[in-house]
Enzyme design. Structure first.
Site, PDB file in Angstrom:
ATOM      1  N   LEU A  78      -8.358 -10.455  -0.877  1.00 54.49           N
ATOM      2  CA  LEU A  78      -7.603  -9.741   0.153  1.00 54.49           C
ATOM      3  C   LEU A  78      -6.540  -8.827  -0.456  1.00 54.49           C
ATOM      4  O   LEU A  78      -6.134  -7.847   0.152  1.00 54.49           O
ATOM      5  CB  LEU A  78      -6.920 -10.749   1.082  1.00 54.49           C
ATOM      6  CG  LEU A  78      -7.560 -11.019   2.443  1.00 54.49           C
ATOM      7  CD1 LEU A  78      -6.813 -12.130   3.171  1.00 54.49           C
ATOM      8  CD2 LEU A  78      -7.572  -9.767   3.287  1.00 54.49           C
ATOM      9  N   GLY A  79      -6.063  -9.155  -1.652  1.00 52.76           N
ATOM     10  CA  GLY A  79      -5.034  -8.349  -2.294  1.00 52.76           C
ATOM     11  C   GLY A  79      -5.576  -7.006  -2.750  1.00 52.76           C
ATOM     12  O   GLY A  79      -6.762  -6.866  -3.051  1.00 52.76           O
ATOM     13  N   CYS A  94     -14.977   7.215  12.873  1.00 50.37           N
ATOM     14  CA  CYS A  94     -15.656   8.322  13.553  1.00 50.37           C
ATOM     15  C   CYS A  94     -16.678   7.857  14.577  1.00 50.37           C
ATOM     16  O   CYS A  94     -16.927   8.529  15.582  1.00 50.37           O
ATOM     17  CB  CYS A  94     -16.314   9.254  12.533  1.00 50.37           C
ATOM     18  SG  CYS A  94     -17.800   8.571  11.733  1.00 50.37           S
ATOM     19  N   HIS A 106       1.526   1.941  -3.468  1.00 46.36           N
ATOM     20  CA  HIS A 106       0.323   2.484  -4.101  1.00 46.36           C
ATOM     21  C   HIS A 106       0.162   3.973  -3.762  1.00 46.36           C
ATOM     22  O   HIS A 106      -0.207   4.785  -4.620  1.00 46.36           O
ATOM     23  CB  HIS A 106      -0.919   1.717  -3.639  1.00 46.36           C
ATOM     24  CG  HIS A 106      -1.114   0.393  -4.310  1.00 46.36           C
ATOM     25  ND1 HIS A 106      -1.330   0.269  -5.663  1.00 46.36           N
ATOM     26  CD2 HIS A 106      -1.139  -0.872  -3.811  1.00 46.36           C
ATOM     27  CE1 HIS A 106      -1.485  -1.009  -5.979  1.00 46.36           C
ATOM     28  NE2 HIS A 106      -1.371  -1.720  -4.875  1.00 46.36           N
ATOM     29  N   ILE A 119       0.741 -11.315   3.290  1.00 44.57           N
ATOM     30  CA  ILE A 119      -0.660 -11.641   3.544  1.00 44.57           C
ATOM     31  C   ILE A 119      -0.928 -13.105   3.208  1.00 44.57           C
ATOM     32  O   ILE A 119      -1.612 -13.821   3.946  1.00 44.57           O
ATOM     33  CB  ILE A 119      -1.600 -10.715   2.759  1.00 44.57           C
ATOM     34  CG1 ILE A 119      -1.363  -9.246   3.153  1.00 44.57           C
ATOM     35  CG2 ILE A 119      -3.054 -11.091   2.995  1.00 44.57           C
ATOM     36  CD1 ILE A 119      -1.639  -8.937   4.612  1.00 44.57           C
ATOM     37  N   CYS A 151     -20.622   3.402  10.432  1.00 47.75           N
ATOM     38  CA  CYS A 151     -20.216   3.096  11.805  1.00 47.75           C
ATOM     39  C   CYS A 151     -21.418   2.690  12.644  1.00 47.75           C
ATOM     40  O   CYS A 151     -21.350   1.742  13.443  1.00 47.75           O
ATOM     41  CB  CYS A 151     -19.507   4.297  12.437  1.00 47.75           C
ATOM     42  SG  CYS A 151     -17.799   4.550  11.887  1.00 47.75           S
ATOM     43  N   HIS A 165       2.165   2.407   8.184  1.00 49.80           N
ATOM     44  CA  HIS A 165       0.993   2.059   8.984  1.00 49.80           C
ATOM     45  C   HIS A 165       1.111   0.699   9.662  1.00 49.80           C
ATOM     46  O   HIS A 165       0.194   0.272  10.354  1.00 49.80           O
ATOM     47  CB  HIS A 165      -0.273   2.086   8.106  1.00 49.80           C
ATOM     48  CG  HIS A 165      -0.219   1.179   6.924  1.00 49.80           C
ATOM     49  ND1 HIS A 165       0.404   1.542   5.749  1.00 49.80           N
ATOM     50  CD2 HIS A 165      -0.699  -0.078   6.714  1.00 49.80           C
ATOM     51  CE1 HIS A 165       0.303   0.557   4.873  1.00 49.80           C
ATOM     52  NE2 HIS A 165      -0.357  -0.442   5.446  1.00 49.80           N
ATOM     53  N   GLU A 166       2.251   0.023   9.493  1.00 52.61           N
ATOM     54  CA  GLU A 166       2.484  -1.271  10.145  1.00 52.61           C
ATOM     55  C   GLU A 166       3.628  -1.105  11.134  1.00 52.61           C
ATOM     56  O   GLU A 166       4.769  -1.412  10.825  1.00 52.61           O
ATOM     57  CB  GLU A 166       2.848  -2.340   9.107  1.00 52.61           C
ATOM     58  CG  GLU A 166       1.800  -2.584   8.037  1.00 52.61           C
ATOM     59  CD  GLU A 166       2.238  -3.662   7.054  1.00 52.61           C
ATOM     60  OE1 GLU A 166       3.357  -4.220   7.230  1.00 52.61           O
ATOM     61  OE2 GLU A 166       1.492  -3.951   6.107  1.00 52.61           O
ATOM     62  N   CYS A 197     -20.948   8.058  11.647  1.00 55.07           N
ATOM     63  CA  CYS A 197     -21.486   8.026  10.283  1.00 55.07           C
ATOM     64  C   CYS A 197     -22.412   6.822  10.120  1.00 55.07           C
ATOM     65  O   CYS A 197     -22.511   5.945  10.988  1.00 55.07           O
ATOM     66  CB  CYS A 197     -20.357   7.976   9.250  1.00 55.07           C
ATOM     67  SG  CYS A 197     -19.490   6.383   9.152  1.00 55.07           S
ATOM     68  N   THR A 238       0.820  -1.207   0.000  1.00 54.26           N
ATOM     69  CA  THR A 238       0.000   0.000   0.000  1.00 54.26           C
ATOM     70  C   THR A 238       0.856   1.260   0.000  1.00 54.26           C
ATOM     71  O   THR A 238       0.482   2.270  -0.601  1.00 54.26           O
ATOM     72  CB  THR A 238      -0.953  -0.002   1.211  1.00 54.26           C
ATOM     73  OG1 THR A 238      -1.808  -1.144   1.122  1.00 54.26           O
ATOM     74  CG2 THR A 238      -1.803   1.250   1.254  1.00 54.26           C
TER      75      THR A 238
END
Length: 331
Positions: free
Chosen positions: A250-251, A87, A42, A170, A93, A58-59, A90, A39
Site C-alpha cells: 500500500l505504501g 474516463c 513526491h 495508512i 475502464c 487531494h485529501e 479506455c 504523495t
C-alpha cells in the site's frame, strides 16, 4: 484567493489566484480541511507524476457554495472529494479497472486541488457527509478509501494474523480495518509512541523491527500490509508472511526505485505478492464509515496549520512521530 501551488519540480509556494468558476457539471466548495499526504512531497520532488503548475491537495472536504450547470447538489452541503476522475471509455475502464484508467485526471495532481480557499471539481466526485461531522474528519475520506481498497485485496478474515508495516496514517487506518474484520493485528514501527497508539487502536502486538516481529510471531502472518513506502519494509514484507501467506503493498515508493525480492522464496512458500492503487468505488464506503464513527480519527491528527504554512510543511519531511498534518485554508 490564496492557494498553495506546485509551480515546477522543487518549487511550491502559496500565491494569489482567482476563485474558480464551476464549469457545467462541477461543484465549487469552500475548503474546510486538506491533509498533507506523502504523495504531495513526491509531487514536489518529481518522483510521482503531476502536471504543474497546479494547486496541490487531494485529501480534502468542504462546503458547497456554488454549482455549475446541471448540478443538483444543495448549497451548504458538506462534501468530500474523490480526486480520481476516470474516463470510462479506455480499455482498463471498460474491463472495470477504473483505478487503472489510462486517462485518469486526479484533482490535486492533474488539476487544481484542495490546498486553497476554494476548489472546483466534478460534482459526481463529491460525496455527501453529515452536516454535523467534524470538518477535520472529512479530510480522511480519501486515505481511508485507498486503505479500504488495499484491505479488500488482502481480504483478512476473523482469526487470521495480520502484520501492518508502518505507523503513518495508512498504517493506522489499515490496523483498524483489520481489527474490525476480527483479525489479530501486529503493528511494526520504530516509533515507541506509534506502537502505543497502535495498541490503543486495536493492535494486539507491536514491534519495532523485523527481528522483534519474528520473535513474537515466529511463523509469520497470514497477511502482511506494507504501509510505509520504503524499500526496507517492502523487502521484509514477504519474509514476514507465513507459508501460503499474502503481502499487499500500500505504501508509495518513488518512481524508479528498486527493491530486492527473492522469487524462489515466493514460489517455494507460495506467498502472494500483491499491490493496491488508489480508491476504485471505495470513497462512499469510506465516507459512510467516517460518518458512523467506525474508525478513530482524532488520535491521527498530529497538528493543524494555516494555508500560509502549507508550502513549508510540504517542502520539509514530516515531523518525528507525525501521523497527519491538516491544512485549514479558512484559518
Amino acid at each position: 484567493m490564496k492557494a498553495t501551488r506546485l509551480f515546477s519540480i522543487g518549487d511550491v509556494r502559496t500565491a494569489d489566484v482567482p476563485i474558480p468558476t464551476p464549469a457545467p457539471g462541477e461543484v465549487l466548495i469552500r475548503v474546510e480541511a486538506c491533509g498533507i499526504c506523502g504523495t504531495d512531497r513526491h509531487l514536489l520532488h518529481g518522483t510521482f507524476p503531476s502536471k504543474p503548475p497546479l494547486t496541490l491537495g487531494h485529501e480534502f472536504a468542504g462546503i458547497v457554495v456554488a454549482c455549475g450547470e446541471g448540478v443538483s447538489l444543495p448549497e451548504g452541503a458538506r462534501v468530500t472529494c474523490d480526486p480520481n476522475t476516470w474516463c470510462g471509455t479506455c480499455e482498463n475502464c471498460r474491463r472495470g479497472r477504473v483505478n487503472l484508467c489510462l486517462r485518469n485526471v486526479a484533482t490535486g495532481l492533474g488539476r487544481d486541488g484542495g490546498f486553497a480557499e476554494f476548489c472546483a471539481f466534478p460534482a459526481h466526485k463529491a460525496h455527501l457527509l453529515p452536516s454535523d461531522l467534524d470538518p477535520l474528519h472529512g479530510a480522511f475520506c480519501e486515505p481511508l478509501a485507498c486503505t479500504i481498497h488495499g484491505i479488500d485485496i488482502g481480504a483478512p478474515v476473523a482469526g487470521e494474523r495480520v502484520m501492518i508495516l508502518g505507523g503513518g496514517v495508512i498504517g493506522m487506518l489499515a490496523l483498524q480495518l483489520c481489527a474490525l474484520a476480527g483479525a489479530e493485528v501486529m503493528l511494526v514501527t520504530r516509533s515507541d509512541s506509534k506502537q502505543a497508539l497502535g495498541r490503543s487502536l486495536g493492535a494486539a502486538e507491536a514491534a519495532g523491527s523485523e527481528a522483534e516481529a519474528r520473535a513474537i510471531w515466529p511463523n509469520g502472518a497470514d497477511l502482511v500490509v506494507e504501509c510505509a513506502g520504503v524499500s526496507e519494509t517492502v523487502e521484509s514484507a514477504p519474509r514476514l508472511a507465513r507459508d501460503g501467506g499474502r503481502v499487499v503493498i500500500l505504501g508509495v515508493l518513488s518512481a524508479g526505485q528498486k527493491v530486492q525480492i527473492e522469487p524462489f522464496d515466493l514460489l517455494f512458500r507460495e506467498v502472494q505478492f500483491l499491490s493496491s492503487f488508489i480508491n476504485p468505488f471505495t470513497q462512499d464506503r469510506a465516507a459512510a464509515m467516517i460518518a458512523a464513527g467506525r474508525v478513530r480519527l482524532d488520535p491521527l491528527i498530529s497538528r493543524t496549520l494555516p494555508l500560509n504554512e502549507a508550502a513549508a510543511a510540504i517542502a520539509n519531511p514530516a515531523r518525528p512521530g507525525e501521523i497527519r498534518a491538516i491544512v485549514l485554508p479558512g484559518g
